[in-house]
Design an enzyme around this catalytic site. Structure first.
Site, PDB file in Angstrom:
ATOM      1  N   LYS A 116     -65.638  52.499 -53.533  1.00  0.00           N
ATOM      2  CA  LYS A 116     -64.864  52.258 -52.303  1.00  0.00           C
ATOM      3  C   LYS A 116     -65.414  53.072 -51.142  1.00  0.00           C
ATOM      4  CE  LYS A 116     -60.753  50.163 -54.088  1.00  0.00           C
ATOM      5  NZ  LYS A 116     -59.312  50.047 -54.211  1.00  0.00           N
ATOM      6  N   LYS A 198     -66.820  42.205 -60.768  1.00  0.00           N
ATOM      7  CA  LYS A 198     -65.468  41.764 -61.153  1.00  0.00           C
ATOM      8  C   LYS A 198     -64.856  40.916 -60.032  1.00  0.00           C
ATOM      9  CE  LYS A 198     -62.198  45.188 -59.493  1.00  0.00           C
ATOM     10  NZ  LYS A 198     -60.936  45.818 -59.694  1.00  0.00           N
ATOM     11  N   LYS A 201     -59.626  41.407 -55.379  1.00  0.00           N
ATOM     12  CA  LYS A 201     -58.806  41.035 -54.221  1.00  0.00           C
ATOM     13  C   LYS A 201     -59.542  41.239 -52.922  1.00  0.00           C
ATOM     14  CE  LYS A 201     -54.526  43.199 -55.579  1.00  0.00           C
ATOM     15  NZ  LYS A 201     -54.758  44.637 -55.683  1.00  0.00           N
TER      16      LYS A 201
END
Ligand code: ATP
Ligand code: LTN
Length: 338
Positions: A116, A198, A201
């Site tokens: 992130k 993966k 969202k």
């Protein structure tokens, strides 16, 4: 509801955007059977979502949408405790105490933090680094035995165990040391555009992700555009390490259609990717549509949702207060004079 003899389960999802098929197959769906056997707490972890920039009005909407979605997917508020993280202030209070036993070095090494930080290089805030400590707090506050999550969260649950053991060793036995529960199937649903990543969202490529709010046309379109593999022979629809993209679609198919991989491979023997992808779309649509209808109905019933949330926060607070006062006592804080 709380039954001391039952083991306790805790899990949560961030209201950071549209919930994906990955979140459903990797997390929510695996929570459902646990409700019969365990004392379950399912949380919408809104404080975690603040670690990346949010639009306040959207966060509010996403939070309520997710509460309704939990119920629409089959979380039963009469059996499980459903609540919003920020409604129980003990989560952030325990996080502070756990901060004092967590090392900067171990937080710096967390895969999700590194990931992130790369993706949000202009906003590497302290909350992002502290994220796993708040997650440990969520779990330890309820003396949780089992934490059902997707594969990407295993490292955070391991850190939670380390923090619990470190605290217990330093201050005497206080926390249950939780175990991670990762289901075999569904624990790592991949992006439709890149099977090495993966399904997430926050993926900016909307073709990579099926969300639980996509309509039938969008689901079909995204699956038709999904990448496959280069071979296209009569047995091209099969599971295998050399076939990451098709294996991912097969996983999705088997979980949504309720059949085994073997059965699915047999069914599509001699068929091409086009027929297969349409069947995957049909299976996904048949899972998603009833959930959407139920979510819509629930969102129109604000009084019911408020009642669930009020009760959920009340029950959770009761357990959380017990743990937090024990922790405060163990570390040497003087109890509040009443
Ligand atoms: P974000 O992209 O905002 O980080 P996310 O899609 O990773 O979000 P989370 O809220 O972090 O979603 O995850 C909620 C739960 O869903 C966790 O238990 C996580 O392990 C699971 N999960 C998320 N993505 C997948 C996936 N692709 N396959 C299986 N499980 C998943
Ligand atoms: N970090 C988790 C969400 C989360 C969680 C938790 C999961 C926050 N607190 C406690 C299980 C238990 C994620 O899925 N990204």
């Amino acid at each position: 509801m709380a039954d001391e003899a039952k083991k306790r389960v805790f899990s949560g999802i961030q209201p950071t955007g549209k919930i994906t098929l990955g979140n459903y197959l990797g997390a929510i769906r695996n929570w459902l059977p646990l409700q019969q056997q365990y004392d379950c707490l399912f949380c919408v972890v809104d404080l975690h979502s603040l670690t990346v920039a949010q639009v306040p009005a959207e966060l509010r909407k996403n939070t309520l949408d997710l509460v309704a979605l939990y119920i629409a997917c089959g979380i039963d508020p009469a059996k499980s405790n459903l609540f919003i993280q920020s409604h129980v202030h003990e989560h952030t209070e325990l996080a502070w105490i756990l901060d004092t036993v967590a090392y900067v070095g171990e937080l710096n090494r967390m895969t999700q933090f590194k990931d992130k930080s790369r993706r949000h290089a202009d906003n590497i805030n302290m909350g992002l680094m502290n994220y796993p400590v708040l997650m440990a707090s969520d779990i330890l506050l309820y003396q949780t035995d089992l934490v059902p999550v997707g594969k990407d969260q295993v490292q955070h649950v391991e850190l939670t165990r380390d923090l619990a053991e470190r605290f217990n060793a330093r201050y005497s036995d206080t926390f249950v040391v939780p175990q991670c529960l990762v289901s075999k199937a569904g624990s790592s649903i991949k992006s439709l555009q890149d099977p090495s990543a993966k399904m997430s969202k926050s993926d900016p490529n909307e073709n990579a992700v099926i969300t639980l709010s996509d309509d039938a046309d969008a689901i079909r379109r995204k699956l038709r555009r999904a990448v496959t593999d280069s071979d296209s022979g009569p047995n091209c629809v099969r599971h295998g390490e050399d076939k990451a993209a098709v294996s991912n679609l097969l996983n999705i198919y088997t979980l949504c259609a309720g059949v085994s991989i073997d059965e699915a491979e047999r069914k599509f023997e001699g068929k091409g990717y086009g027929v297969f992808k349409d069947a995957v779309a049909d299976a996904v649509i048949s899972v998603v549509q009833p959930i959407q209808a139920e979510q819509k109905r629930l969102l129109a019933d604000k009084a019911y949702l408020e009642c669930v949330l009020r009760q959920g926060a009340e029950n959770a607070t009761h357990i959380a207060q017990k743990t937090l006062s024990k922790v405060y006592r163990k570390v040497g804080l003087i109890p509040k004079i009443r």
